[in-house]
Design an enzyme around this catalytic site. Structure first.
Site, short mmCIF file in Angstrom:
data_model
loop_
_atom_site.label_atom_id
_atom_site.label_comp_id
_atom_site.label_asym_id
_atom_site.label_seq_id
_atom_site.Cartn_x
_atom_site.Cartn_y
_atom_site.Cartn_z
N SER A 70 0.81 -1.22 0.00
CA SER A 70 0.00 0.00 0.00
C SER A 70 0.85 1.27 0.00
O SER A 70 0.46 2.29 -0.59
CB SER A 70 -0.93 0.02 1.22
N SER A 106 -2.65 -0.55 7.59
CA SER A 106 -1.73 -1.09 6.59
C SER A 106 -0.39 -1.48 7.20
O SER A 106 0.15 -0.77 8.06
CB SER A 106 -1.48 -0.08 5.48
N ASP A 107 0.16 -2.59 6.71
CA ASP A 107 1.52 -2.98 7.07
C ASP A 107 2.53 -2.10 6.33
O ASP A 107 2.22 -1.49 5.30
CB ASP A 107 1.80 -4.43 6.66
N ASP A 136 5.39 -2.99 4.14
CA ASP A 136 5.83 -4.18 3.41
C ASP A 136 7.21 -3.94 2.81
O ASP A 136 7.39 -3.02 2.00
CB ASP A 136 4.84 -4.51 2.30
N GLU A 139 5.79 -6.30 7.57
CA GLU A 139 5.89 -7.58 6.87
C GLU A 139 7.21 -7.55 6.10
O GLU A 139 7.37 -6.78 5.16
CB GLU A 139 4.73 -7.81 5.91
N ASP A 191 3.16 -16.43 -3.23
CA ASP A 191 2.90 -14.99 -3.11
C ASP A 191 4.06 -14.12 -3.59
O ASP A 191 3.87 -12.93 -3.84
CB ASP A 191 2.59 -14.61 -1.65
N ALA A 250 -10.46 -19.78 4.90
CA ALA A 250 -10.50 -20.41 6.23
C ALA A 250 -10.58 -19.37 7.34
O ALA A 250 -11.05 -19.67 8.44
CB ALA A 250 -9.27 -21.29 6.42
N LYS A 257 -5.99 -2.19 -1.94
CA LYS A 257 -7.23 -2.87 -1.58
C LYS A 257 -8.45 -2.01 -1.83
O LYS A 257 -9.49 -2.51 -2.28
CB LYS A 257 -7.16 -3.31 -0.11
N TYR A 306 -11.46 -0.23 5.92
CA TYR A 306 -10.05 -0.20 5.56
C TYR A 306 -9.50 1.23 5.56
O TYR A 306 -8.38 1.48 6.01
CB TYR A 306 -9.88 -0.84 4.18
#
Length: 259
Positions: free
Chosen positions: A33, A43-44, A46, A81, A124, A169, A197, A223
């Site tokens: 992001s 938000s992380d 990244d 992350e 990923d 899941a 996102k 968000y």
């Protein structure tokens, strides 16, 4: 959280990686992001690090110990992350790539209990490398195109859809993130581009029938305006989540069959 706080936290991440990895570090790159459209409240940060060789156990433990101190979710600290990849594992590009190290806040408890992460197949990486190349935001080292290959569209689609079962899941406990991630998968499968996102939600809403729009519009609003612990879902919206998910999965499956 101010821009100064973000800059300070990124400097700490880069300094940690540089100190731990040493001369084997080829470059560090901001993605997600922060470079695609701007950080939202939850938000992380990244970061991808590209190295010459795999980390040994001492370096893995040192990275985890440092990140446990740097990463979080407070008014002045964002979740981090960090992905580490060995250049020879992704250049020349092939599927499925191997990730050498992964840290994220969702892994905090497992890492503290079980020890540092080991190399493992990481589909990923197709998405991460694409975002790194598109964002072109080095924190250290050369431009990412000097170290990384472009990922073919077919591998972007494959990487996106392979994570769907694990994503679903967690639907009941993480509605916002699952819906927005599914919207991003749909958008990427259809367009070949990775959007933020909220932008992916806008694209998906425009392609959904009216009855399936409200839950995604709400997820986008959450968000953009609040952290995970502050979000609220009405019972009415919760009943619409599964039908929305099924509608999006149908569209993704249709596109996948055409790829």
């Amino acid at each position: 959280m101010s821009d100064t706080d973000v800059v300070n936290q990124l400097e700490k991440i880069v300094s940690l990686v540089r100190d731990v990895v040493g001369p084997d570090l080829l470059g560090t790159y901001l993605h997600g992001s922060a470079v695609l459209g701007g950080l939202a409240p939850a938000s992380d940060l990244d970061v991808l690090a590209v190295t010459r060789r795999s980390l040994d156990e001492r370096r893995r433990r040192a990275l985890v110990a440092g990140l446990l101190q740097i990463s979080g979710l407070t008014p002045t600290v964002r979740p981090v992350e960090l992905t580490v990849v060995v250049q020879s594992q992704v250049r020349p590009w092939r599927f499925s790539p191997i990730g050498d190290f992964l840290y994220g806040e969702w892994l905090r408890d497992d890492l503290q209990r079980s020890g540092p992460p080991l190399p493992h197949p990481m589909p990923d990486l197709a998405l991460i490398l694409t975002m790194v190349l598109a964002g072109n935001h080095p924190l250290s080292g050369p431009a990412p195109a000097e170290l990384l290959d472009t990922v073919p569209h077919a591998d972007l689609v494959r990487a996106s859809v392979e994570g769907i079962p694990e994503l679903l899941a967690g639907l009941d406990d993480d509605i916002r993130n699952v819906l927005l991630t599914l919207a991003r998968i749909w958008t990427t499968t259809a367009t070949g581009r990775i959007k933020t996102k909220d932008a992916a939600a806008d694209w998906a809403v425009a392609h959904l029938s009216p009855e399936h729009r409200p839950v995604l519009e709400h997820a986008k609003s959450l968000y953009l305006t609040c952290r995970y612990q502050d979000e609220v879902w009405s019972e009415r919206l919760k009943t619409q989540v599964r039908p929305h998910v099924n509608a999006v999965l149908t569209q993704i499956d249709r596109l996948r069959q055409q790829t």
